[in-house]
Design a protein around this motif. Structure first.
Motif, short mmCIF file in Angstrom:
data_model
loop_
_atom_site.label_atom_id
_atom_site.label_comp_id
_atom_site.label_asym_id
_atom_site.label_seq_id
_atom_site.Cartn_x
_atom_site.Cartn_y
_atom_site.Cartn_z
N GLN A 1 0.80 -1.42 0.08
CA GLN A 1 -0.16 -0.17 -0.23
C GLN A 1 1.25 1.08 -0.15
O GLN A 1 0.54 2.03 -0.40
N SER A 2 2.28 0.96 0.17
CA SER A 2 3.09 2.83 0.00
C SER A 2 3.59 1.97 -0.67
O SER A 2 4.38 3.81 -1.67
N LEU A 3 4.72 1.49 -1.63
CA LEU A 3 5.33 1.44 -2.14
C LEU A 3 4.64 0.35 -3.78
O LEU A 3 5.53 1.18 -4.77
N GLY A 4 3.37 0.26 -3.64
CA GLY A 4 2.78 -0.70 -4.72
C GLY A 4 4.01 -2.00 -5.28
O GLY A 4 3.49 -2.68 -6.31
N SER A 5 4.76 -2.61 -3.97
CA SER A 5 5.09 -3.83 -4.24
C SER A 5 5.45 -4.30 -3.02
O SER A 5 6.06 -3.53 -1.67
N ASP A 6 5.37 -5.95 -2.86
CA ASP A 6 6.29 -6.47 -1.72
C ASP A 6 7.65 -6.39 -1.97
O ASP A 6 8.06 -6.49 -3.12
N GLY A 7 8.15 -6.52 -0.88
CA GLY A 7 9.73 -6.68 -1.07
C GLY A 7 10.63 -5.69 -0.25
O GLY A 7 10.42 -4.32 -0.07
N PRO A 8 11.49 -6.40 1.11
CA PRO A 8 12.19 -5.55 1.36
C PRO A 8 13.27 -4.82 0.90
O PRO A 8 13.84 -5.14 -0.68
N VAL A 9 13.51 -3.05 1.53
CA VAL A 9 13.87 -2.51 0.26
C VAL A 9 14.96 -2.52 0.71
O VAL A 9 16.00 -2.42 -0.40
N GLY A 10 15.93 -2.92 2.09
CA GLY A 10 17.66 -2.26 1.45
C GLY A 10 17.90 -3.89 1.95
O GLY A 10 18.22 -5.09 0.70
N SER A 11 20.10 -3.55 2.61
CA SER A 11 20.47 -5.35 2.09
C SER A 11 21.19 -5.25 3.86
O SER A 11 20.70 -4.19 4.45
N TYR A 12 21.59 -6.41 4.17
CA TYR A 12 21.77 -6.73 5.21
C TYR A 12 23.14 -5.30 5.51
O TYR A 12 23.81 -4.61 6.33
N GLU A 13 24.10 -4.95 4.09
CA GLU A 13 25.24 -3.94 3.86
C GLU A 13 25.00 -2.64 5.02
O GLU A 13 25.52 -1.53 4.87
N ASP A 14 23.20 -2.20 4.23
CA ASP A 14 22.74 -1.38 5.56
C ASP A 14 23.04 -1.31 6.78
O ASP A 14 23.61 0.26 7.41
N PHE A 15 22.85 -2.00 7.50
CA PHE A 15 23.70 -2.57 8.54
C PHE A 15 25.01 -1.12 8.95
O PHE A 15 25.53 -1.55 9.91
N GLU A 16 26.22 -2.12 7.67
CA GLU A 16 26.93 -1.35 8.50
C GLU A 16 27.49 -0.49 7.54
O GLU A 16 28.47 0.78 7.99
N LYS A 17 26.54 0.12 7.40
CA LYS A 17 26.25 1.65 6.11
C LYS A 17 25.61 2.61 6.99
O LYS A 17 25.63 3.96 7.26
N ALA A 18 24.85 2.83 7.93
CA ALA A 18 23.85 3.45 8.37
C ALA A 18 24.25 3.99 9.75
O ALA A 18 25.58 4.18 10.40
N ASN A 19 23.93 5.99 9.58
CA ASN A 19 24.64 6.51 10.58
C ASN A 19 23.41 5.99 12.18
O ASN A 19 24.25 6.53 13.49
N THR A 20 22.19 5.60 11.73
CA THR A 20 21.22 5.58 12.90
C THR A 20 20.70 4.07 12.44
O THR A 20 20.19 3.58 10.99
#
Length: 764
Positions: free
Chosen positions: A179-198
């Motif tokens: 309902q928000s993005l038009g399709s199922d599917g996780p947006v990110g990657s485990y790599e984002d845990f390594e790159k995020a500031n918060t």
């Protein structure tokens, strides 16, 4: 030395067998367990998707070791993964088909089992219609198997009353993404845990339930600020820079309040909003009902903290939000997911490195089942009711258009209700165990007793298999091949290491063989299908050009690279780390995301004088779901042999109990006796936590029947209960408290919500 080795290895053998040898891949291994070969595979428990090797000696699985080259886990495994080979030869296994005769399950041939079920399905379809057969499946099958099952059920048996137990854990994330993005599917990657500031973890106890993800946070050189939002001070909260102990089931109000603050302070990204979203004005008007002080009253989070959390979304370059069952398992689960996504859309924190809303999946192949479809969508994320999608699917699969379903059938809970009404007469349960996992167990047992036929297809003699009329004995992990897709959209290879135990067959073989008992079904649906790769190749073509594009994936590529993240195609031959970057638009008609305006409601089942305490349920690291896989594994059973109740010291003092004592828990639906007490500050007064794994202390005998009207996911997390001790058998006294902060136009409890379900329902 010998005794120490015996304790470590877990078996008692003669001294000479304790000699150690050096394995070039994994170091020192006892000669007794030194494998003849190592088989590349993927863990079959949770949705993290750890790469591993199965050690095989004399045709028997004797060892499991993490794959040091696999990106997901880099050689590490949790306790379940390390002992996973032991489930293959578990005494809990179903080793041959079974048919109930004179009230007892007895050994049967495959031909007799298939014939009995086929004859009954045909009779029921003739007398009551094809949709009088229902099927409840799982997130544990390989993608090839789930696609084969869905194709046979929907196009062969011609019933769309088909769902998976992923509806019990991930459906709210699915519909929220849609309902928000038009399709199922996780947006990110485990790599984002390594790159995020918060990093903001919401209702997600990853330390227990997804422990390998902690490795990716630890690799983050930015030393990100970790915010944990949870009503329970879980193990994960102990990792946090900021722990936010939110009141139970007030998360939707929180995220609406954070969006209010972002707009109030002018912290939103106006350029991103204008170019990429719809619904901004409507959302801003809607949020006027969620000013900070009102939200503080509802959530128990002070105003200063609300501003501090909201500020994180614009004070940092990359903000990652991740959640699990604490968000999904709610009557407001879908809208809570969308409210989290709203924060990322308002601030442009999506589609780039280290940023995005990320649902962490529960089961090893919950993603594969969502993609291969026939439950919440047609395969390949094609929507039911979309004529173009229907024609595309029929053309690729080479089936008549008129047999492809136009709409989704009943969801999991609706299938159970239809059995209760007498509408569904036969139920086929595949690799799941509702007699532990579903809500209101007393009612469920009475409902299943109304069936003409209960068929259970499982590798283990589950609680549900024990009451079945027919058991299809299935092979399990390590005995069959195919693919799993993990939480970050990474398709991983699972290989066959040993032959199926006894007279069992892979789920793929069971379904294809069974289809031959229905005239023309096998020839139409599975022409020349011999092995799972035949299903995989068809599924690849079905996904070509879709968001979940598998067309560039091969089994060889998966082994070479340790998994590939979809979309993977000619343009993206090694996959895609994250969705909705500049070259991947949102999947709505105008390619803009939707900002969703949604209201918070009070708890589905509020506390009262008779039941003054809130029950929260969840998992523990040592066990898996209903323990069919883990209860016979000695090391896991020793670590967590029985259920327990986490109770605050103040409540323990009132009940005159201490850690190690026993007590009972009751609700409007039943009573559970003899639960071990664990006195802890991890839960606040008036709240308890009990793991749901155990059939001996069946906590789902207590849970209420309330479901998200959009996703159909149960509200497992809040049930009103009473606690009973020997010293205080009548339980806790209800302390009259003002129910403050409930937004004025929302004064309804669950019964009011039920009246609005049809109005609110979103066709998934």
């Amino acid at each position: 030395m010998i005794n120490k080795l015996k304790d470590f290895l877990g078996f008692d053998i003669k001294e000479e067998k304790y000699k150690l040898s050096h394995d070039p891949m994994f170091g020192m291994i006892s000669d007794e367990k030194k494998p003849d070969k190592w088989v590349f595979s993927t863990c079959g428990y949770c949705g993290v998707g750890c790469g591993l090797y199965i050690g095989v000696k004399d045709g028997r699985a004797v060892y499991t070791k993490g794959n040091p080259k696999h990106f997901v886990n880099q050689g590490t495994l949790c306790p379940k993964g390390l002992s996973e080979h032991q489930l293959i030869n578990s005494p809990e296994r179903a080793t041959t088909p079974l048919i109930k005769k004179d009230g007892e399950l007895v050994y049967a041939s495959w031909e007799d089992a298939y014939t009995k079920v086929a004859d009954e399905f045909k009779r029921i379809a003739k007398e009551h219609g094809e949709k009088a057969v229902g099927v409840i499946s799982t997130g544990q099958l390989l993608t090839e198997e789930f696609y084969t099952l869905g194709k046979f059920v929907q196009l062969g048996l011609k019933t769309n009353n088909f769902d998976g137990n992923t509806t019990l854990c991930m459906a709210s994330a699915v519909v929220g993404y849609k309902q928000s993005l038009g399709s199922d599917g996780p947006v990110g990657s485990y790599e984002d845990f390594e790159k995020a500031n918060t990093i903001i973890l919401i209702g997600a106890n990853i330390a227990d339930n997804h422990p390998i993800l902690k490795l990716h946070i630890a690799k983050n050189k930015k030393k990100p600020k970790l915010i944990v939002i949870d009503p329970r001070a879980s193990k994960t909260s102990q990792m946090a820079d900021m722990f936010v102990p939110i009141k139970a089931r007030t998360d939707l109000a929180l995220f609406n309040g954070l969006a209010y603050i972002i707009m109030e302070q002018g912290w939103e990204d106006e350029g991103y909003i204008k170019a990429n979203t719809n619904g901004y004005k409507e959302l801003k008007k809607h949020l006027q009902d969620y000013p900070p002080q009102e939200v503080a009253n509802i959530t128990g989070i002070d105003v200063k903290t609300l501003y501090e959390i909201a500020r994180q979304f614009t004070a940092q370059d990359a903000v990652l939000s991740a959640w699990t069952m604490g968000v999904n398992q709610s009557i407001m689960g879908t809208d809570t997911v969308s409210a989290i996504i709203n924060l990322h859309l308002l601030t442009g924190q999506i589609g780039r490195e280290g940023a995005g809303p990320f649902s962490i999946t529960g089961q090893c192949n919950a993603m594969g089942t969502r993609e291969s479809g026939f439950t919440s969508s047609l395969p390949g994320y094609r929507n039911f009711g979309d004529e173009k999608a229907l024609k595309e699917y029929a053309r690729i699969a080479k089936v008549p258009e008129d047999i492809v379903p136009l709409e989704r059938g009943y969801k999991y809970a609706e299938i159970i209700d239809a059995i209760d009404r007498g509408e569904i007469k036969a139920l086929w349960v595949v690799a799941t165990n509702p007699l532990v996992s579903f809500v209101n167990q007393d009612k469920l047992r009475k409902t299943l007793a109304k069936l003409d036929l209960l068929v259970v297809q499982d590798a283990f003699m589950s609680d549900t298999a024990e009451i079945a009329d027919v058991v299809f004995a299935a092979a399990t992990w390590g005995e069959k091949e195919g693919t799993y897709t993990n939480s970050e959209r990474r398709c991983n290879r699972a290989n066959k290491a040993v032959e199926p135990l006894g007279n069992t067959k892979s789920d793929f073989d069971i379904i294809v063989d069974f289809s031959s008992y229905f005239y023309g079904a096998k020839e139409m649906l599975f022409p020349e299908w011999k092995t799972p790769i035949d299903a995989f190749n068809e599924f690849k073509e079905i996904t070509r050009g879709q968001l979940c594009d598998y067309s560039g994936i091969t089994y060889e590529l998966l082994e070479e690279h340790g998994g590939i993240q979809w979309p993977c195609n000619e343009e993206r031959p090694l996959g895609t780390k994250r969705l909705y970057s500049s070259d991947i638009p949102f999947r709505t008609k105008d390619q803009k995301a939707n900002l969703i305006s949604a209201d918070w409601f009070p708890m589905a089942e509020p506390i009262c004088a008779e039941f003054p305490c809130i029950l929260n349920t969840g998992r523990t690291v040592e066990q898996w779901h209903t323990r069919t896989k883990t209860r016979s594994i000695e090391i896991l059973d020793n670590l967590a042999p029985e259920s327990w109740i986490d109770i605050n010291p103040k409540d323990a003092a009132k009940l005159k109990v201490k850690s190690g004592d026993r007590m009972a828990i009751s609700s409007a639906r039943g009573r559970v006796e003899d639960v071990m007490v664990r006195v802890t500050q991890s839960v606040r007064p008036g709240n308890i936590f009990v793991p749901f794994h155990y059939n001996t202390q069946l906590v789902n005998a207590l849970t209420n029947e309330s479901f998200c009207p959009k996703s159909g996911e149960p509200n497992f997390k809040q049930t009103a209960v009473q606690l009973h001790s020997d010293e205080k058998p009548d339980g806790l006294e209800f302390e009259e408290q003002e129910v403050s902060g409930q937004i004025e136009h929302v004064k309804t409890a669950y019964e009011g919500i039920k009246l609005k379900e049809k109005e609110l329902e979103l066709k998934a």
